[in-house]
Design a protein around this motif. Structure first.
Motif, mmCIF file in Angstrom:
data_model
loop_
_atom_site.group_PDB
_atom_site.id
_atom_site.type_symbol
_atom_site.label_atom_id
_atom_site.label_comp_id
_atom_site.label_asym_id
_atom_site.label_seq_id
_atom_site.Cartn_x
_atom_site.Cartn_y
_atom_site.Cartn_z
ATOM 1 N N GLU A 164 2.330 -16.525 -6.144
ATOM 2 C CA GLU A 164 0.979 -15.981 -5.942
ATOM 3 C C GLU A 164 0.251 -16.758 -4.844
ATOM 4 N N THR A 165 0.412 -18.079 -4.824
ATOM 5 C CA THR A 165 -0.208 -18.899 -3.773
ATOM 6 C C THR A 165 0.349 -18.522 -2.406
ATOM 7 N N TYR A 166 1.664 -18.338 -2.355
ATOM 8 C CA TYR A 166 2.322 -17.922 -1.100
ATOM 9 C C TYR A 166 1.791 -16.571 -0.627
ATOM 10 N N LEU A 167 1.658 -15.613 -1.543
ATOM 11 C CA LEU A 167 1.182 -14.277 -1.162
ATOM 12 C C LEU A 167 -0.279 -14.320 -0.720
ATOM 13 N N GLU A 168 -1.062 -15.170 -1.370
ATOM 14 C CA GLU A 168 -2.466 -15.319 -0.969
ATOM 15 C C GLU A 168 -2.558 -15.855 0.453
ATOM 16 N N LYS A 169 -1.761 -16.892 0.743
ATOM 17 C CA LYS A 169 -1.739 -17.453 2.096
ATOM 18 C C LYS A 169 -1.250 -16.409 3.100
ATOM 19 N N SER A 170 -0.243 -15.624 2.728
ATOM 20 C CA SER A 170 0.286 -14.579 3.606
ATOM 21 C C SER A 170 -0.763 -13.505 3.867
ATOM 22 N N GLY A 207 1.014 -5.545 5.826
ATOM 23 C CA GLY A 207 0.912 -6.922 6.289
ATOM 24 C C GLY A 207 1.742 -7.885 5.451
ATOM 25 N N LEU A 208 1.711 -7.712 4.138
ATOM 26 C CA LEU A 208 2.499 -8.592 3.268
ATOM 27 C C LEU A 208 4.001 -8.364 3.480
ATOM 28 N N ALA A 209 4.399 -7.080 3.583
ATOM 29 C CA ALA A 209 5.818 -6.790 3.855
ATOM 30 C C ALA A 209 6.241 -7.410 5.181
ATOM 31 N N PHE A 210 5.375 -7.278 6.185
ATOM 32 C CA PHE A 210 5.666 -7.800 7.529
ATOM 33 C C PHE A 210 5.862 -9.318 7.474
ATOM 34 N N GLN A 211 4.982 -10.030 6.749
ATOM 35 C CA GLN A 211 5.075 -11.482 6.677
ATOM 36 C C GLN A 211 6.315 -11.929 5.904
ATOM 37 N N ILE A 212 6.620 -11.241 4.809
ATOM 38 C CA ILE A 212 7.809 -11.602 4.028
ATOM 39 C C ILE A 212 9.069 -11.415 4.873
ATOM 40 N N VAL A 213 9.121 -10.314 5.635
ATOM 41 C CA VAL A 213 10.270 -10.086 6.521
ATOM 42 C C VAL A 213 10.357 -11.193 7.574
ATOM 43 N N ASP A 214 9.222 -11.569 8.164
ATOM 44 C CA ASP A 214 9.218 -12.679 9.122
ATOM 45 C C ASP A 214 9.790 -13.944 8.495
ATOM 46 N N ASP A 215 9.419 -14.186 7.237
ATOM 47 C CA ASP A 215 9.868 -15.401 6.553
ATOM 48 C C ASP A 215 11.357 -15.345 6.222
ATOM 49 N N THR A 240 8.259 -20.726 2.018
ATOM 50 C CA THR A 240 8.060 -19.282 1.990
ATOM 51 C C THR A 240 8.846 -18.654 0.840
ATOM 52 N N ALA A 241 8.773 -17.335 0.732
ATOM 53 C CA ALA A 241 9.377 -16.639 -0.409
ATOM 54 C C ALA A 241 10.851 -16.987 -0.622
ATOM 55 N N PRO A 242 11.708 -16.964 0.398
ATOM 56 C CA PRO A 242 13.119 -17.300 0.141
ATOM 57 C C PRO A 242 13.297 -18.689 -0.472
ATOM 58 N N ARG A 282 16.059 -11.522 -3.029
ATOM 59 C CA ARG A 282 14.851 -11.275 -3.828
ATOM 60 C C ARG A 282 13.630 -11.098 -2.917
ATOM 61 N N SER A 283 13.601 -11.833 -1.819
ATOM 62 C CA SER A 283 12.504 -11.685 -0.858
ATOM 63 C C SER A 283 12.554 -10.308 -0.198
ATOM 64 N N ARG A 284 13.773 -9.853 0.116
ATOM 65 C CA ARG A 284 13.955 -8.514 0.693
ATOM 66 C C ARG A 284 13.435 -7.444 -0.278
ATOM 67 N N GLN A 285 13.750 -7.607 -1.553
ATOM 68 C CA GLN A 285 13.279 -6.653 -2.565
ATOM 69 C C GLN A 285 11.757 -6.658 -2.672
ATOM 70 N N LEU A 286 11.155 -7.838 -2.551
ATOM 71 C CA LEU A 286 9.694 -7.942 -2.601
ATOM 72 C C LEU A 286 9.067 -7.228 -1.406
ATOM 73 N N ALA A 287 9.654 -7.409 -0.228
ATOM 74 C CA ALA A 287 9.156 -6.726 0.969
ATOM 75 C C ALA A 287 9.274 -5.207 0.805
ATOM 76 N N GLU A 288 10.382 -4.758 0.222
ATOM 77 C CA GLU A 288 10.583 -3.328 -0.004
ATOM 78 C C GLU A 288 9.530 -2.766 -0.964
ATOM 79 N N GLN A 289 9.159 -3.542 -1.974
ATOM 80 C CA GLN A 289 8.121 -3.100 -2.915
ATOM 81 C C GLN A 289 6.792 -2.877 -2.196
ATOM 82 N N TYR A 290 6.433 -3.831 -1.336
ATOM 83 C CA TYR A 290 5.163 -3.690 -0.609
ATOM 84 C C TYR A 290 5.220 -2.537 0.396
ATOM 85 N N ALA A 291 6.366 -2.330 1.027
ATOM 86 C CA ALA A 291 6.498 -1.219 1.965
ATOM 87 C C ALA A 291 6.342 0.119 1.240
#
Length: 322
Positions: A164-170, A207-215, A240-242, A282-291
Motif C-alpha cells: 500500500e505504501t508503494y502504491l501510494e508513492k507510485s 498511471g499505476l499500471a504504467f509505474q508498475i510496468v516501469d518497475d 518496488t513491487a517485484p 505477481r507484479s505483472r498481474q497487478l499491472a494487468e488488474q489496474y489496466a
C-alpha cells in the motif's frame, strides 16, 4: 506490439503542434536556462500524458480539441518534464530518453532551476485558464510530486514498507498527473461530476499500471532500452513491487537489502533471488488488474476513434513488457 505512433493516430498532428508550442512557451531571458529546458522537449519521449488529455478532449467534445484543452495538454507535459529534471538530479541519472540528462550537461544547479522554471511557467499558464477547479487539480499534482520524492527518500532500503505504501508513492510520482489531468479535461468540457470522477479513476489506474510496468522493466529490460543499468532502483534503495513480492517468498532478500547491498556480490545475489521468485509475475498481474480497471472507467465516454485509442493505451502499457 502497437507502436506509440499508431496508438496516438487521432492526435498525432495535435502532438506535433504541442511540441512546437512548448518550445515557444518556454522562453527565458537566460539562454542557458532556456537551452536546458528545451533540451528535454527535443529529446522526444512518448508524450503519453498530453496524448491522454487530447484524446479525452476529442472523445468528449466530438471535435477538434479547444484552445483551452490544448493548453492543458501543454501544461501537463511541462509539469511532467519539470519533474523529470528534478528526478534526474535526485537519481544521478546521466541519460534520459536516450540523450544526456540536463544535469549531466549543465550541472545540478541549472537542472534544478530549469525544473523550477518549468513548474512556475506551468503554474502561470494554468492560472490563465481561468478555471479554479482545474487550477486546484493540477496544483495538487505538483504537491504530490514533492510528497512522492519525500516518501521515496524516507523509505529507502526499508524492508518493512507495505505494498500500500508503494502504491501510494507510485500514485504521487506517476498516477496523480494522469488522474488529475484527465479529470481536468472533463471539467473543461463541462462533463458531469460523475463522468469527471470516472476520468480521474481512468488516469489513476493507467498511471499505476504504467509505474508498475516501469518497475518490472527495471529488472527485465536491457541497459540500452532503459538508458540506465538494470536494477538501478534496487541499488539506490527504492523497493518496488517485484522486490516487495519477492521478499515475501525469500526472507534472505531482506537481509541483503537491510545491509544496503554493501557487501561484494549482494546486488547480483538480490537480483537472482528476485528473478527466481514470483515477484515479477505477481507484479505483472497487478499491472494487468489496474489496466483492466482503467478500461472499465471509460464505459461512460462516448464511442469514437479517440475513445478506442484510450482503451488501447491500457494495452500498450502492458505490451511494453514484451
Amino acid at each position: 506490439m502497437t507502436s506509440v505512433t499508431s496508438l496516438f493516430a487521432p492526435v498525432d498532428a495535435d502532438l506535433v503542434v504541442l511540441v512546437e508550442n512548448l518550445k515557444n512557451l518556454v522562453s527565458a531571458r537566460h539562454p542557458v536556462l532556456y537551452a536546458a529546458a528545451e533540451h528535454l522537449f527535443q529529446a522526444g519521449g512518448k508524450r503519453v500524458r498530453p496524448a491522454i488529455v487530447l484524446l479525452l478532449s476529442r472523445a468528449l467534445e466530438q471535435q477538434e480539441p479547444t484552445a483551452r484543452h490544448r493548453r492543458l495538454a501543454e501544461i501537463t507535459e511541462m509539469i511532467h518534464t519539470a519533474s523529470l529534471l528534478h528526478d534526474d538530479v535526485v537519481d544521478s541519472s546521466d541519460v534520459r530518453r536516450g540523450v544526456p540528462t540536463v544535469h549531466s550537461l549543465f550541472g545540478n544547479r541549472i537542472a534544478i532551476q530549469a525544473g523550477d522554471f518549468l513548474f512556475a511557467q506551468a503554474s502561470w499558464y494554468l492560472a490563465n485558464l481561468d478555471n479554479l477547479e482545474v487550477v486546484k487539480l493540477l496544483s495538487e499534482v505538483i504537491k504530490d510530486f514533492a510528497e512522492g520524492e519525500i516518501q521515496q527518500g524516507l523509505n529507502c532500503f526499508d524492508t518493512h514498507q507495505s505494498l500500500e505504501t508503494y502504491l501510494e508513492k507510485s500514485y504521487y510520482k506517476t498516477a496523480s498527473l494522469m488522474a488529475n489531468s484527465a479529470k481536468a479535461t472533463g471539467v473543461l468540457s463541462g462533463a458531469s461530476p460523475q463522468l469527471n470522477q470516472e476520468l480521474y479513476c481512468y488516469g489513476r489506474c493507467v498511471g499505476l499500471a504504467f509505474q508498475i510496468v516501469d518497475d518490472i522493466l527495471d529488472f527485465t529490460g536491457s541497459t540500452d532500452d532503459l538508458g540506465k543499468p538494470a536494477g538501478s532502483d534496487l541499488k539506490s534503495g527504492n523497493l518496488t513491487a517485484p522486490v516487495l513480492f519477492a521478499m515475501e517468498e525469500t526472507p534472505y532478500l531482506k537481509v541483503l537489502i537491510e545491509r544496503q547491498l554493501q557487501e561484494s556480490g549482494d546486488l547480483e545475489e538480490a537480483l537472482m533471488l528476485i528473478h527466481n521468485s514470483k515477484g515479477i509475475e505477481r507484479s505483472r498481474q497487478l499491472a494487468e488488474q489496474y489496466a483492466q480497471q482503467a478500461r472499465e472507467h471509460l464505459t461512460e465516454v462516448p464511442a469514437s476513434e479517440s475513445r478506442q485509442a484510450l482503451v488501447e493505451v491500457t494495452d500498450y502499457t502492458l505490451k511494453r513488457l514484451h
